[in-house]
Structure formats: C-alpha cells, structure tokens
Design a protein around this motif. Structure first.
Motif, short mmCIF file in Angstrom:
data_model
loop_
_atom_site.label_atom_id
_atom_site.label_comp_id
_atom_site.label_asym_id
_atom_site.label_seq_id
_atom_site.Cartn_x
_atom_site.Cartn_y
_atom_site.Cartn_z
N GLU A 109 0.79 -1.09 -0.01
CA GLU A 109 0.10 -0.20 0.01
C GLU A 109 0.83 1.33 0.02
OE1 GLU A 109 -3.89 1.68 2.52
OE2 GLU A 109 -2.57 0.37 3.57
N ALA A 110 2.01 1.18 0.76
CA ALA A 110 2.82 2.25 0.86
C ALA A 110 3.29 2.63 -0.57
CB ALA A 110 3.94 2.23 1.87
N VAL A 111 3.89 1.40 -1.32
CA VAL A 111 4.52 1.62 -2.70
C VAL A 111 3.37 2.37 -3.59
CG1 VAL A 111 5.51 0.33 -4.54
CG2 VAL A 111 6.07 -0.24 -2.27
N ARG A 112 2.26 1.75 -3.52
CA ARG A 112 1.09 2.30 -4.38
C ARG A 112 0.74 3.70 -4.14
NH1 ARG A 112 -1.93 -1.23 -3.24
NH2 ARG A 112 -3.34 -0.26 -1.55
N ASN A 113 0.66 4.04 -2.93
CA ASN A 113 0.58 5.51 -2.56
C ASN A 113 1.68 6.51 -3.09
OD1 ASN A 113 -1.84 4.79 -1.42
ND2 ASN A 113 -1.12 4.74 0.78
N THR A 114 2.99 5.92 -2.97
CA THR A 114 3.91 6.85 -3.57
C THR A 114 4.03 6.81 -4.81
OG1 THR A 114 5.26 5.93 -1.57
CG2 THR A 114 6.48 6.91 -3.25
N VAL A 115 3.64 5.63 -5.52
CA VAL A 115 3.71 5.64 -7.02
C VAL A 115 2.67 6.73 -7.84
CG1 VAL A 115 3.36 4.40 -9.16
CG2 VAL A 115 4.90 3.35 -7.36
N LEU A 259 12.86 16.40 -14.51
CA LEU A 259 12.11 15.03 -14.30
C LEU A 259 12.74 14.21 -13.23
CD1 LEU A 259 9.93 13.10 -15.34
CD2 LEU A 259 11.69 12.53 -17.05
N LEU A 260 14.16 14.13 -13.22
CA LEU A 260 15.00 13.31 -12.44
C LEU A 260 14.69 13.83 -10.98
CD1 LEU A 260 16.70 10.76 -11.87
CD2 LEU A 260 18.61 12.29 -12.39
N TRP A 261 15.00 15.14 -10.77
CA TRP A 261 14.88 15.77 -9.58
C TRP A 261 13.37 15.72 -8.67
CZ3 TRP A 261 18.57 18.10 -6.42
CH2 TRP A 261 18.27 18.70 -5.41
N GLN A 262 12.56 15.97 -9.49
CA GLN A 262 11.13 15.85 -9.06
C GLN A 262 10.87 14.57 -8.63
OE1 GLN A 262 11.00 19.06 -8.19
NE2 GLN A 262 8.87 19.62 -8.88
N THR A 263 11.25 13.62 -9.59
CA THR A 263 10.84 12.20 -9.13
C THR A 263 11.53 11.77 -7.81
OG1 THR A 263 10.74 11.72 -11.41
CG2 THR A 263 11.06 9.77 -9.89
N ILE A 264 12.92 12.21 -7.50
CA ILE A 264 13.59 11.72 -6.30
C ILE A 264 12.74 12.67 -5.28
CG2 ILE A 264 15.66 12.05 -5.18
CD1 ILE A 264 17.07 11.44 -7.82
N THR A 265 12.42 13.86 -5.47
CA THR A 265 11.97 14.44 -4.27
C THR A 265 10.48 13.91 -3.91
OG1 THR A 265 12.98 16.40 -5.08
CG2 THR A 265 10.91 16.85 -3.74
N SER A 266 9.63 13.46 -4.68
CA SER A 266 8.36 12.75 -4.43
C SER A 266 8.61 11.55 -3.85
CB SER A 266 7.49 12.66 -5.97
OG SER A 266 8.49 11.81 -6.63
N ALA A 311 15.31 -1.00 -0.16
CA ALA A 311 14.42 -1.23 -1.34
C ALA A 311 13.94 0.30 -1.85
CB ALA A 311 13.06 -1.62 -0.86
N LEU A 312 13.92 1.29 -1.26
CA LEU A 312 13.89 2.45 -1.60
C LEU A 312 15.11 3.01 -2.12
CD1 LEU A 312 12.26 5.23 -2.13
CD2 LEU A 312 12.90 5.89 0.21
N ALA A 313 16.11 2.98 -1.63
CA ALA A 313 17.58 3.13 -2.31
C ALA A 313 17.92 2.63 -3.52
CB ALA A 313 18.72 2.74 -1.40
N LEU A 314 17.41 1.38 -3.59
CA LEU A 314 17.82 0.45 -4.97
C LEU A 314 16.71 1.09 -6.11
CD1 LEU A 314 18.78 -1.79 -6.61
CD2 LEU A 314 16.82 -3.26 -5.90
N ALA A 315 15.63 1.41 -5.67
CA ALA A 315 14.79 2.24 -6.80
C ALA A 315 15.33 3.59 -7.05
CB ALA A 315 13.35 2.45 -6.19
N LEU A 316 15.59 4.27 -6.38
CA LEU A 316 16.38 5.60 -6.50
C LEU A 316 17.78 5.34 -7.70
CD1 LEU A 316 15.95 7.56 -3.18
CD2 LEU A 316 14.50 7.71 -5.19
N LEU A 317 18.29 4.45 -7.26
CA LEU A 317 19.64 4.23 -7.82
C LEU A 317 19.24 3.64 -9.13
CD1 LEU A 317 22.65 3.59 -7.84
CD2 LEU A 317 22.34 1.34 -7.40
N ILE A 318 18.17 3.01 -9.51
CA ILE A 318 17.88 2.61 -10.59
C ILE A 318 17.37 3.92 -11.74
CG2 ILE A 318 15.97 1.43 -12.00
CD1 ILE A 318 15.96 -0.63 -9.99
N LEU A 319 16.71 4.98 -10.99
CA LEU A 319 16.12 6.09 -11.50
C LEU A 319 17.36 7.08 -11.96
CD1 LEU A 319 13.21 7.19 -9.48
CD2 LEU A 319 13.05 6.11 -11.72
N ALA A 320 18.54 6.83 -11.20
CA ALA A 320 19.61 7.66 -11.63
C ALA A 320 20.57 7.00 -12.60
CB ALA A 320 20.55 7.66 -10.36
#
Length: 344
Positions: A109-115, A259-266, A311-320
C-alpha cells in the motif's frame, strides 16, 4: 717593488662548452655531510606543506561526511539483515526482512501511494512550472514581484506548510470549507477522507514545489539564443511552431534534470505526511519513507525498516542510472549513424 706576473690558469672543458660546473660540497669538520642548498628541494618541500595544510582544512569535513553518511549507510545495510528492536541484542536473519517486505500488504500500500503521488506530482509540477515560466518570461509590469511570489512557497519548510494547511483544510473550522459553503458546495473531509487525503497532500506539494520548476525553467528560457528566435520568426514560424522547434529542443537537458529531481523528491516525501495525516486515514497517505520511519521508530523493528529503506535506495539508484545509461547508448549510436549517412 716590481709587479708580479699574473698566473696563467687553464680553462675548464665544461666552461668552454658553456656548461656551468656545480660546486663540490666538502664535508664539515665533524665528518657529516653538508646541508643541501636551500633552493634545491624547495618546490617539493613547498608542495608537502601545501598538501598538509589542505588536509588540515579538509579533515573536519571528511570526518563529518564519514560519521554522518558513510558509517550510517554501512551500519544500516548490515542492520537490514538482522532482527533488531534497538533495545535488545540483534540477531542475524539474512534475507528474511526482504522476504517479509515482499509479502507485507502495508508495504504494498505504501508503494502504491508513493507511485500514485509521484505519477501525479512530477508531470503536474513540471507542466505548471513551464506554463508559468513562459508567462513570466515576458516584459510585463511588476514581473519581479510575480516571480518572487511564486518562488516564496518553495522556501517555506514542509513542516510549516503542514501546520498552515491543517488549519485551512480543517473539516469543521477550516477556511476552505467556509469558502466552499459560500458557493453552495457541501463540506469536504480533506485530510479525514481516505479518498481526498492524498490529493490534498498533492495540492500542497504543487503549491510549494512548482516555484522551483519555474525558476529553473525561467533561467533556461532566458538562455535561448535570440538569434534563433529571430531567424524562426523571419521564416514565418508561429508561436506554437516557435515553441516546438526552437524553445523546447533547447530546454531538453533542463527538463530531463527536473524530471529526475522531482521524481527523487516525490519518492522521499515524509515531513508533510508526518505533520498533517500521520499516514492516515486508513493508510491512504502512508508513503514509503513514512513506512520506514513507522517500522523503525514506532514499531521498533529497525531491521525491517532498514530493509525497506534499501528497497527505496535501490529504486532511486535505478532512476539515476537508467537515464545515464540510455544517454550513453544514444551517444554511442549517433556516430554510427553519421558514418552510415556519410557512406551513403
């Protein structure tokens, strides 16, 4: 007294060739070697002194970075493989925390709300920022005041924004429902309604975060070469064609950065949720970072919270990494295309 004849000396071969002979240093009376001439090793000594001085200035910052970033990162990585309640001694559980995350409905649910929050916040903030930047890039009266008023909400801390809008959006005594009542609209729950709470947080984030996009895009618009714009106008390009073929191509690097900055911020939003809704109602505003804090410091399952953090750090690393890798592949393919075009 008769003058003595001048002694005849033979010229050294080195001097004949224009080579200056280095004086030979004799040992001192105590048998020790004499000191090296002061100018011989002066550059090396000066470099060593400058290096030592530089490290003396850098050392406090290095210690702070190591103590507040590198060491906690390593410690939390080890903690993610342990069962730890921050009180009793921890025990090694391996990948059990990560397996539990995959089966936890609250984490889903937390992942869904964040997405959902990210998917709405990123394009809306950049789109609104671009529209406002285009409007404020003109020569109008009081344009400096308008730019300042749009940027001011970005400077206000998220905690202050949460307190302010908690009063404004209060379902009983808030100013928002009072205004809606004047237009004949029924009272809204806002933060107390599971269907509206996340959208209310999104509206607050857009109110504060759009100003950053406006400033960045406005600076990029002012760097567009005036000669390109004049040439396009002379060729008969309209306003839409001018934006599409001249302005937008020059804004591509800036839009990619936003796009990258706002995604990481959100993905890292926390303080606004903590001040306003505490993840409620019914978990409708629980985002990943708040879930991590809740598991680590509210439920005292620090190892489980550390696993969620990585898990969140891995997602941010992939985005970067993914945009950079895609850009590298695109740049590598361009020379091949040019070679094929030249061969044809």
């Amino acid at each position: 007294m008769p003058r003595l004849p001048t002694p005849v000396t033979l010229t050294d071969r080195g001097e004949k060739r224009g080579v200056r002979k280095r004086p030979r240093l004799l040992p001192d009376q105590d048998g020790t070697a004499p000191d090296v001439p002061p100018g011989r090793h002066a550059p090396r000594r000066r470099i060593r002194q400058e290096t030592a001085t530089a490290w003396a200035f850098i050392a406090p910052s290095v210690l702070v970075i190591l103590g507040l970033s590198v060491v906690p990162v390593i410690w939390s990585l080890l903690l993610s493989f342990q069962a730890d309640d921050l009180v009793t001694p921890s025990r090694w559980v391996g990948l059990d925390n990560y397996r539990a995350l995959a089966q936890d409905p609250h984490f889903d649910e937390a992942v869904r709300n964040t997405v959902v929050y990210t998917a709405l916040y990123v394009p809306l903030s950049i789109g609104l920022g671009l529209m406002l930047a285009l409007a404020l890039n003109r020569r109008i009266r009081l344009v400096g005041l308008y730019r300042t008023l749009i940027f001011v909400p970005f400077v206000i801390s998220a905690a202050a924004q949460g307190v302010l809008f908690s009063f404004i959006l209060d379902p009983e005594f808030g100013a928002a429902n009072a205004v809606l009542n004047e237009f004949g609209i029924s009272r809204q729950g806002f933060f107390t309604d599971p269907g509206q709470a996340l959208l209310a947080l999104l509206a607050i984030s857009l109110w504060s975060g759009t100003g950053f996009c406006v400033v960045v895009l406005l600076a990029a618009l002012q760097d567009v070469p005036a000669s390109l714009i004049e040439a396009a106008r002379l060729d008969g390009a309209g306003r839409l064609q001018l934006l599409r073929h001249v302005v937008f191509p020059t804004l591509t690097p800036v839009l990619t950065f936003l796009l990258l900055w706002q995604t990481i911020t959100s993905l890292q939003v926390f303080d606004l949720v903590y001040v306003t809704t505490k993840g409620g109602p019914l978990g409708s505003t629980t985002v990943i970072v708040y879930f991590i804090w809740e598991q680590a410091f509210k439920n005292f399952t620090a190892g489980y919270g550390a696993a969620a953090a990585y898990a969140l750090a891995l997602a941010l690393l992939i985005l970067a990494v993914v945009p950079r890798a895609a850009r590298a592949l695109r740049d590598r393919a361009r020379p091949d295309q040019h070679i094929e075009g030249a061969a044809r």
